[in-house]
Design a protein around this motif. Structure first.
Motif, PDB file in Angstrom:
ATOM      1  N   ALA A 525     -32.512-101.219  63.835  1.00  0.00           N
ATOM      2  CA  ALA A 525     -32.148-100.618  65.122  1.00  0.00           C
ATOM      3  C   ALA A 525     -32.178 -99.098  65.006  1.00  0.00           C
ATOM      4  N   LEU A 526     -31.589 -98.606  63.893  1.00  0.00           N
ATOM      5  CA  LEU A 526     -31.559 -97.153  63.691  1.00  0.00           C
ATOM      6  C   LEU A 526     -32.982 -96.606  63.565  1.00  0.00           C
ATOM      7  N   ASP A 527     -33.794 -97.355  62.803  1.00  0.00           N
ATOM      8  CA  ASP A 527     -35.178 -96.915  62.610  1.00  0.00           C
ATOM      9  C   ASP A 527     -35.952 -96.875  63.923  1.00  0.00           C
ATOM     10  N   ASN A 528     -35.538 -97.773  64.838  1.00  0.00           N
ATOM     11  CA  ASN A 528     -36.221 -97.795  66.140  1.00  0.00           C
ATOM     12  C   ASN A 528     -35.601 -96.832  67.138  1.00  0.00           C
ATOM     13  N   GLY A 529     -34.665 -96.018  66.621  1.00  0.00           N
ATOM     14  CA  GLY A 529     -34.064 -95.004  67.475  1.00  0.00           C
ATOM     15  C   GLY A 529     -33.053 -95.558  68.462  1.00  0.00           C
ATOM     16  N   ARG A 530     -32.521 -96.741  68.150  1.00  0.00           N
ATOM     17  CA  ARG A 530     -31.527 -97.324  69.050  1.00  0.00           C
ATOM     18  C   ARG A 530     -30.147 -96.818  68.682  1.00  0.00           C
ATOM     19  N   GLU A 531     -29.278 -96.870  69.696  1.00  0.00           N
ATOM     20  CA  GLU A 531     -27.893 -96.506  69.447  1.00  0.00           C
ATOM     21  C   GLU A 531     -27.193 -97.733  68.872  1.00  0.00           C
TER      22      GLU A 531
END
Ligand code: C2E
Ligand code: CA
Ligand code: CA
Length: 706
Positions: A525-531
């Protein structure tokens, strides 16, 4: 007095146990197998010789009167059949029956011919006496046949039967010896046959010394009376008994008696040793009742016995619930005394059925199904009456054996499993293993046997349930909940597999798999720029015992580069109840690492406020039980309100689980409970669904996450 006692003992008047009697009897019968073999071979030889010497006779003429070889041969055949059957204990032995029937027919023919041939000179008693050995043979054959037939239906007293058969055998042998030797003596030959037969009977068939003495005394005296006329030396001075022969003859008697005494005592000592050894190996150390080794053997014998009516049998597994508390309260020693007493009560209640202690406070019985329940109730009454300070309950599981091949170990396992289903169920004290239980049992086995595969194949998936702030209802966290999507059984709920994995100490495999997935998901999720929002993980008490749970978590956090603020650890209150230090040390380490620890299911079990005093938590998760019937129960509100204020007072934040109505959510928010979780805000869902809901704006991620 001392000497009388000693003499009585030497003569075999001392009491021997059933085990010893059986042991001696069995050795006798075992010896009889070899003995009858030797006699059979010897007699075949004799018969061939006899027939050879008298050519040209009809078949039946050979059996008339003067030859006793056939008599001894037939007797030995029957004895062989009997002893084989006795030792092997097979349910069918048709060869033996054929032998017995043939012997009977032949013997009857011989007897009839004897009557016809001698009816002119002999009458009644004299005729009977003349046929005594053949009559005995007939009795022997009938007894054996009876044994064969009756044994199949009823477990008759075999020991006693074996002894009678042996005695008849002995009488025929000695009789044969007497007759043959008297015939020999009358023809100026030796008395060797008599001596041989006696030696045979005395040394091989061992009975109590006084019986040996009587049999041999009788035989010696009887033979002596017959021998006496031949012992008179005819010389010029008139008749005189030959002294040397007489002395030797009686010496021989004494020696034989002594030998049989000595063998008897030797066997008795052996049997005592065996008995002690056997007792030790089948006895439970603590309670002195039998152990499972004995129970399994005994149960197997009962099931296999054709006389057993399987429908009337039930395996019972007895367990004392709450016994641990008793031990804790009164100490180990008292606990042991309690078990010894309980074992006695159970044993007395099932006095004629196999009873054993399996382990701890677990006992097993193979009971009669018609009276089993009743007896269990009596034991339960005793359990209740014995102690008022700790409430103990007797829980029982039952299993009915389905076939003669039922393995007692499996049956006990099933009864134990049925019993385990009554655990913590007030008022439910007896459970029988039925179809329903069976499928659950198999399900459990399946779960335990397939957890490794499920983890490896990715059948275990994390679902996430939203946690929201009570005031803004914005998303502030997630709870990671395990789901098992099985290729065979489909969707399994944690309520099914978690308790099983805990019982079989496999839960750590699942939890490690969940930790990893949560960290993995968060990383991508972080890698995909998600919060992202913090996720709370459920820890089982056993995780800390079965693996280095903290180390495992640290490993994944490191590997996936996750911030420790984003993972919470949930520990249930019951896990802390009897902590022996492992858990408190782990909690210290988690705190030091920077994880926050949440107390799960507060108020669900036997809550103890001590848990709050002795351990420090960041968040108190109030159990959803308080919300059941929330609308109609004024007390629920007061309790919830109090718990929230209590948490606040000791510096803990609170979260209420199971919020399903708006009314409850509003109340909790007003009462000051910061976080809420429940179906009102969302059920546990797969990651994809959660992300979609966030993207669609259904969930708004709060700015403040802690
Ligand atoms: P829990 O930790 O108390 O989890 C909350 C349970 O309540 C979840 O059931 C959740 O689906 C259910 N729940 C949440 N909101 C509501 C609601 O509004 N109404 C109702 N009726 N139920 C609600 P779930 O997922 O079936 O989990 C059951 C239990 O299994 C959990 O209780 C937890 O003790 C255990 N568990 C689940 N996943 C794991 C795991 O990964 N590891 C360990 N050790 N235990 C787990
Ligand atoms: Ca939980
Ligand atoms: Ca919970």
């Amino acid at each position: 007095m001392k000497y009388i006692k000693w003499a009585l003992k030497e003569l075999g008047f001392n009491k021997t146990t059933d085990y010893q009697n059986r042991y001696i009897n069995e050795t006798n019968i075992r010896t009889a197998i070899y003995m009858s073999f030797i006699v059979i071979i010897l007699e075949i030889w004799m018969i061939i010789r006899y027939v050879h010497e008298r050519p040209g006779r009809t078949f039946l003429r050979y059996f008339d009167g003067e030859s006793n070889y056939l008599l001894l041969f037939s007797t030995a055949l029957i004895l062989l059949a009997f002893s084989y059957r006795y030792i092997k204990n097979k349910s069918q032995f048709n060869a033996g029956k054929v032998i017995a029937v043939s012997v009977m027919i032949l013997d009857l023919v011989i007897l009839t011919r004897f009557v016809i041939n001698n009816s002119a000179e002999m009458t009644g008693l004299k005729m009977l006496f003349g046929m005594k050995y053949h009559l005995l043979l007939l009795v022997l054959a009938v007894m054996y046949l009876l044994y064969e037939c009756v044994y199949v239906y009823k477990d008759i007293r075999k020991d006693y039967y074996g002894q009678v058969i042996n005695i008849i055998y002995a009488v025929i042998c000695v009789g044969f010896g007497v007759e043959t030797s008297i015939y020999d003596v009358s023809n100026d030959r030796q008395i060797l046959c008599f001596v041989t037969m006696l030696l045979f009977v005395a040394c091989m068939l061992i009975w109590k010394p006084y019986v040996s003495a009587i049999i041999m005394g009788g035989a010696f005296m009887y033979f002596y009376s017959l021998w006496l006329p031949y012992l008179i030396e005819i010389d010029e001075a008139g008749g005189k008994v030959r002294e040397g022969d007489t002395i030797n003859y009686f010496m021989l008697w004494i020696v034989l008696v002594m030998i049989s005494f000595s063998i008897y005592h030797q066997r008795r000592i052996e049997s005592e040793k065996e008995e002690t050894l056997e007792r030790i190996s089948v006895e439970d150390d603590l309670t002195g009742i039998h152990n499972m080794v004995w129970f399994n053997k005994e149960a197997e014998e009962i099931l296999k016995n054709p006389a057993t009516d399987l429908e009337k049998k039930i395996f019972l597994f007895l367990n004392i619930e709450n016994f641990k508390t008793y031990n804790d309260q009164f100490g180990y020693q008292s606990g042991n005394e309690y078990l010894i007493n309980l074992a006695r009560v159970i044993k007395e209640s099932f006095d004629s059925e196999p009873v054993a202690r399996q382990s701890d406070d677990h006992f097993v019985v193979l009971a009669d199904s018609s009276t089993g329940r009743e007896r269990v109730e009596k034991i339960r009454a005793q359990v209740h009456s014995q102690n008022e300070e700790v409430y103990l309950e007797l829980k029982v599981g039952g299993y009915r054996p389905l076939s003669r091949d039922t393995d007692p170990r499996v049956a006990v396992d099933c009864a134990r499993y049925a019993c385990s289903l009554t655990k913590n169920k007030f008022g439910e004290n007896f459970k029988e293993y039925d179809k329903d239980v069976d499928s659950r049992f198999h399900m459990n086995q399946y779960i335990v046997n397939h957890i490794d595969r499920a983890v490896a194949n990715g059948d275990i998936k994390v679902y996430y349930q939203p946690v929201v702030w009570s005031d803004t209802r914005e998303l502030c966290g997630l709870e990671a909940l395990a789901r098992w999507n099985d290729p065979k059984y489909g969707f399994l709920s944690p309520g099914v597999f978690i308790p099983v994995l805990e019982e079989y100490r496999q839960i750590h495999k699942l939890d490690a798999c969940i930790f990893k997935q949560v960290c993995e998901n968060m990383r991508s999720a972080l890698d995909n720029g998600r919060e992202v929002v913090p996720v709370s993980l459920n820890f089982s008490r056993l995780d800390f015992e079965l693996m280095d749970a903290v180390g495992e978590l640290e490993k994944y956090v490191e590997e996936y580069g996750i911030s420790k603020d984003y993972l919470h650890v949930e520990v249930t209150e019951s896990a802390l109840m009897d902590d022996d230090g492992i858990l408190s040390r782990a909690m210290d380490r988690l705190h030091k690492d920077g994880f926050s620890i949440w107390l799960d299911d507060f108020g669900s079990g036997y809550s103890s406020l001590n848990v709050l005093k002795d351990f420090s938590f960041d968040v108190l998760k109030i159990d959803m039980k308080f919300l059941t019937n929330f609308e109609n129960n004024e007390k629920s509100r007061i309790i919830l309100d109090t718990i929230i204020r209590l948490a606040d007072g000791i510096g803990m934040k609170s979260l209420t689980e199971g919020v399903e109505t708006d009314e409850a959510a509003t109340f909790l928010s007003t009462a000051g409970c910061g976080r809420l979780q429940g179906y009102l805000f969302g059920k546990p869902m797969p990651l994809k669904e959660l992300e979609d809901s966030i993207d669609s704006g259904k969930y708004v991620i709060s700015d403040s996450l802690i």
